[in-house]
Design an enzyme around this catalytic site. Structure first.
Site, mmCIF file in Angstrom:
data_model
loop_
_atom_site.group_PDB
_atom_site.id
_atom_site.type_symbol
_atom_site.label_atom_id
_atom_site.label_comp_id
_atom_site.label_asym_id
_atom_site.label_seq_id
_atom_site.Cartn_x
_atom_site.Cartn_y
_atom_site.Cartn_z
ATOM 1 N N PHE A 1 10.555 3.456 -5.349
ATOM 2 C CA PHE A 1 9.852 2.174 -5.328
ATOM 3 C C PHE A 1 9.161 1.875 -6.664
ATOM 4 O O PHE A 1 8.780 0.748 -6.935
ATOM 5 C CB PHE A 1 8.838 2.103 -4.183
ATOM 6 C CG PHE A 1 7.741 3.147 -4.272
ATOM 7 C CD1 PHE A 1 6.625 2.961 -5.065
ATOM 8 C CD2 PHE A 1 7.832 4.311 -3.517
ATOM 9 C CE1 PHE A 1 5.618 3.911 -5.123
ATOM 10 C CE2 PHE A 1 6.820 5.270 -3.571
ATOM 11 C CZ PHE A 1 5.718 5.080 -4.383
ATOM 12 N N ILE B 1 -5.006 5.003 -6.363
ATOM 13 C CA ILE B 1 -5.107 5.251 -4.933
ATOM 14 C C ILE B 1 -5.718 6.640 -4.740
ATOM 15 O O ILE B 1 -5.571 7.539 -5.577
ATOM 16 C CB ILE B 1 -3.736 5.146 -4.234
ATOM 17 C CG1 ILE B 1 -2.737 6.147 -4.835
ATOM 18 C CG2 ILE B 1 -3.197 3.728 -4.284
ATOM 19 C CD1 ILE B 1 -1.400 6.193 -4.102
ATOM 20 N N TYR C 1 -1.631 3.189 0.643
ATOM 21 C CA TYR C 1 -1.849 1.750 0.822
ATOM 22 C C TYR C 1 -2.039 1.368 2.294
ATOM 23 O O TYR C 1 -2.010 0.191 2.649
ATOM 24 C CB TYR C 1 -0.683 0.972 0.202
ATOM 25 C CG TYR C 1 -0.653 1.110 -1.297
ATOM 26 C CD1 TYR C 1 -1.483 0.344 -2.086
ATOM 27 C CD2 TYR C 1 0.175 2.047 -1.911
ATOM 28 C CE1 TYR C 1 -1.486 0.479 -3.470
ATOM 29 C CE2 TYR C 1 0.190 2.199 -3.283
ATOM 30 C CZ TYR C 1 -0.644 1.407 -4.070
ATOM 31 O OH TYR C 1 -0.650 1.552 -5.423
ATOM 32 N N PHE D 1 5.424 11.431 -4.911
ATOM 33 C CA PHE D 1 5.338 11.253 -6.364
ATOM 34 C C PHE D 1 5.731 12.556 -7.062
ATOM 35 O O PHE D 1 5.251 13.636 -6.698
ATOM 36 C CB PHE D 1 3.920 10.887 -6.793
ATOM 37 C CG PHE D 1 3.447 9.543 -6.315
ATOM 38 C CD1 PHE D 1 3.751 8.394 -7.022
ATOM 39 C CD2 PHE D 1 2.696 9.434 -5.149
ATOM 40 C CE1 PHE D 1 3.301 7.152 -6.585
ATOM 41 C CE2 PHE D 1 2.245 8.206 -4.705
ATOM 42 C CZ PHE D 1 2.554 7.054 -5.423
#
Length: 488
Positions: free
Chosen positions: A79, A99, A125, A142
Site C-alpha cells: 500500500f 502512527i 489507522y 512494515f
C-alpha cells in the site's frame, strides 16, 4: 533537490488531534485482526531480522530518524513504499507525527538494522482507516531499515583511532591544516573522499571555511593522527543537505588523517639533536656551509628537494632518503644569507657549530609556500634533520677576494710578473693563486676558484681588451669609496 521539512506524503502522519481520536476509538472498541497465534494483537510485533555488529546508539523517544520502508497488508499487497518515492522518511519519533505502532516499532533500532513490524489496527489507522489507501481495521506490515538517528542535544563525537607517540603541536583555531578524509553517511554510504582527488584538503580551522562540526572535530589533532568524527546535521548541512550527495538532515561520518598543521605566525622550530663540545665559532650570515641533511613532509613522505633553489626560483633539486644519516656522499653547499636556500632552512642553519645536528620544522611561508614545488605539495610543512660538516668565513657582500692583512704597497708591480706594464689573465691568475697559497688572502668560498679569478679579472679589465693596466687596477675598497663620493 531535497525539500526542507518533513516529507509530503501523509500516509504515516496525521494531525495530532485526528490521530488521538483514531487511537481512542480503536482502543475503545478493542478492534484488531487475529494474530499469528490466533488472538487479536495487543501490541506491535517486532522481528529483528538483521542486526548490525556495531550499534553505537539506539533510537530513543525524541530522536530524529531517517529510514526506508515498504508497507503491505496481511495478504502481501503493497500500500505504500518510501523506495517508490525515492525519498527517505525523515521525522522525529515519539511526538505524535507517526502512527503509534511505528513509533513503538522504531524504538531501540540501530543504524542499518532491519525490522519487520506487524502493527494492529488500534495502533495504526483503527476502524476508520485512511480513505483510498488503508481499509478499516487493517493490520499493517512494515519492512523498515534505519539509516540515520540523531538528537538535537547531540554534539560532535570524536574517536581517536591512531595517535602518534610524538606530537609537536595540536590544531588550534586559526591554524592552517592539510588532511585526507573519507566522508560517509551514518549508514556507510560514501559521499566524498580526498584520496580520489590527488591531494589533501587544505584550509583554515575556525574561519568559516568548514562546516561547524568539522571545525570542532579537528581541534587538538596532531600531525599523523587518525580520527573518526560523527557530526549531527545541525552542525553539518542541516535541512538543505548538499547537492545530490548529502540528503537533508543527514548525520555525517568522517575518517580523517591529519598530514600537517601550521599557523601563518609560525617561525622555524629548532631542536638541537647533538652538540659537539668546545664549540667556539657559530655560523653567521655570509659564511660558506657544507652540510648533510634528511628531509620529509610531516607525515614522513620523502620529497624531491634538498632545500636549495636557484635564485628566486624556489625550484627544488635532487632527492634525499629518510633514515640515512646523510643524503649523499658529497655534502650540500650554501652561503648563508645569499638567497640560495629556502628562507626557513637558511634560518635553521644560522648559529650552528661544525659537527652539530639539528631538527628543523619549517612552515610553508618560509619554505615553498602555497605553490609548492616538485615533490612538495602547496602549503606543506617541511621537516629537516641537518648536520653541519664544515664552515668557512664568508666574504663581505660583493667581494670575490679579501686580503688577510694590508695588500702589497706596489700591487700592480708585484702582479706584473714580466714587468712589461700590463697584466694578462695568466699573470693575474698566477699572482692571485700565490696569495692564497701563501695565506695572504682568500677567495670567495663555494665557487670554482678558476671562475672566481676569471670574474675578478673581468672586473679589473675596464676596457675589455684582455689585459689590465696600472690605470685600470683598483681595489674594491677604493671603488666603494669613490662611489660614495660620487653619490655625495
Amino acid at each position: 533537490m531535497f525539500p526542507a521539512g518533513p516529507p509530503s506524503h501523509s500516509l504515516l502522519r496525521l494531525p495530532l488531534l485526528q490521530l488521538l481520536l483514531l487511537v481512542v476509538q480503536a482502543v475503545g472498541r478493542g478492534l484488531g485482526r487475529a494474530s499469528p497465534a490466533g488472538g487479536p494483537l495487543e501490541d506491535v510485533v517486532i522481528e529483528r531480522y538483521h542486526i548490525p555488529r556495531a550499534c553505537p546508539r539506539e533510537v530513543q523517544m525524541g530522536d530524529f530518524v531517517r529510514y526506508h520502508y515498504n508497507g503491505t497488508f496481511e495478504d502481501g499487497k503493497k500500500f505504500d513504499s518510501s523506495y517508490d518515492r525515492n525519498t527517505l522518511v525523515a521525522i522525529v519519533v515519539g511526538v505524535g507525527r507517526l502512527i503509534t505502532g511505528m513509533d513503538r516499532g522504531l524504538m531501540g533500532m540501530c543504524v542499518n538494522e532491519r525490522r519487520r513490524l506487524i502493527v494492529p489496527p488500534h495502533l495504526g489507522y483503527g476502524s476508520i482507516g485512511l480513505a483510498g489507501l488503508i481499509p478499516p481495521d487493517a493490520t499493517l506490515y512494515f519492512d523498515v531499515v534505519l539509516l540515520d538517528v540523531w538528537n538535537k542535544e547531540d554534539t560532535v563525537q570524536v574517536s581517536t583511532l591512531l595517535r602518534p607517540p610524538h606530537c609537536p603541536r595540536m590544531v588550534q583555531d586559526g591554524d592552517f591544516v592539510r588532511y585526507h578524509y573519507n566522508g560517509t553517511l551514518l549508514d556507510g554510504t560514501s559521499f566524498d573522499t580526498s584520496y580520489s582527488k590527488g591531494g589533501t584538503y587544505d584550509t583554515y580551522v575556525g574561519s568559516g571555511w568548514l562546516i561547524k562540526g568539522m571545525d570542532q572535530g579537528l581541534l587538538g589533532m596532531c600531525p599523523g593522527e587518525r580520527r573518526k568524527i560523527i557530526i549531527p546535521p545541525f552542525l553539518a548541512y542541516g535541512e538543505k543537505g548538499y547537492g545530490t550527495v548529502i540528503p537533508p538532515q543527514a548525520s555525517l561520518v568522517f575518517h580523517v588523517l591529519l598530514i600537517d598543521v601550521h599557523n601563518p605566525k609560525d617561525a622555524v622550530q629548532l631542536e638541537t639533536l647533538e652538540l659537539p663540545p668546545g664549540c667556539v665559532r657559530r655560523a653567521g650570515a655570509g659564511d660558506f656551509m657544507r652540510y648533510h641533511y634528511n628531509g620529509s613532509l610531516m607525515d614522513g613522505t620523502l620529497f624531491d628537494s634538498r632545500g636549495e633553489t636557484d635564485a628566486g626560483s624556489h625550484e627544488p633539486s635532487r632527492p634525499h632518503f629518510r633514515g640515512q644519516r646523510h643524503d649523499y656522499g658529497a655534502p650540500q653547499e650554501a652561503t648563508l644569507g645569499a638567497n640560495k636556500v629556502i628562507e626557513g632552512l637558511d634560518t635553521g642553519l644560522q648559529g650552528m657549530c661544525v659537527g652539530e645536528r639539528r631538527q628543523l620544522i619549517v612552515p610553508p611561508h618560509l619554505a615553498h609556500g602555497e605553490s609548492g614545488a616538485r615533490g612538495v605539495p602547496g602549503s606543506a610543512v617541511l621537516l629537516f634533520e641537518v648536520e653541519l660538516v664544515s664552515r668557512e668565513d664568508g666574504l663581505p657582500t660583493g667581494y670575490l677576494f679579501v686580503w688577510h692583512k694590508d695588500p702589497p704597497a706596489n700591487l700592480f708591480e708585484d702582479m706584473d710578473l714580466n714587468k712589461d706594464g700590463e697584466v694578462p689573465p695568466e699573470e693575474f691568475s698566477t699572482f692571485i693563486k700565490a696569495q692564497v697559497s701563501e695565506g695572504k688572502g682568500r677567495l670567495m668560498p663555494g665557487q670554482d676558484p678558476e671562475k672566481t679569478i676569471g670574474d675578478m679579472f673581468q672586473n679589473q679589465d675596464r676596457n675589455q681588451d684582455g689585459k689590465i693596466t696600472v690605470d685600470e687596477l683598483k681595489l674594491k675598497s677604493d671603488e666603494d669609496e669613490e662611489r660614495v663620493h660620487e653619490e655625495l
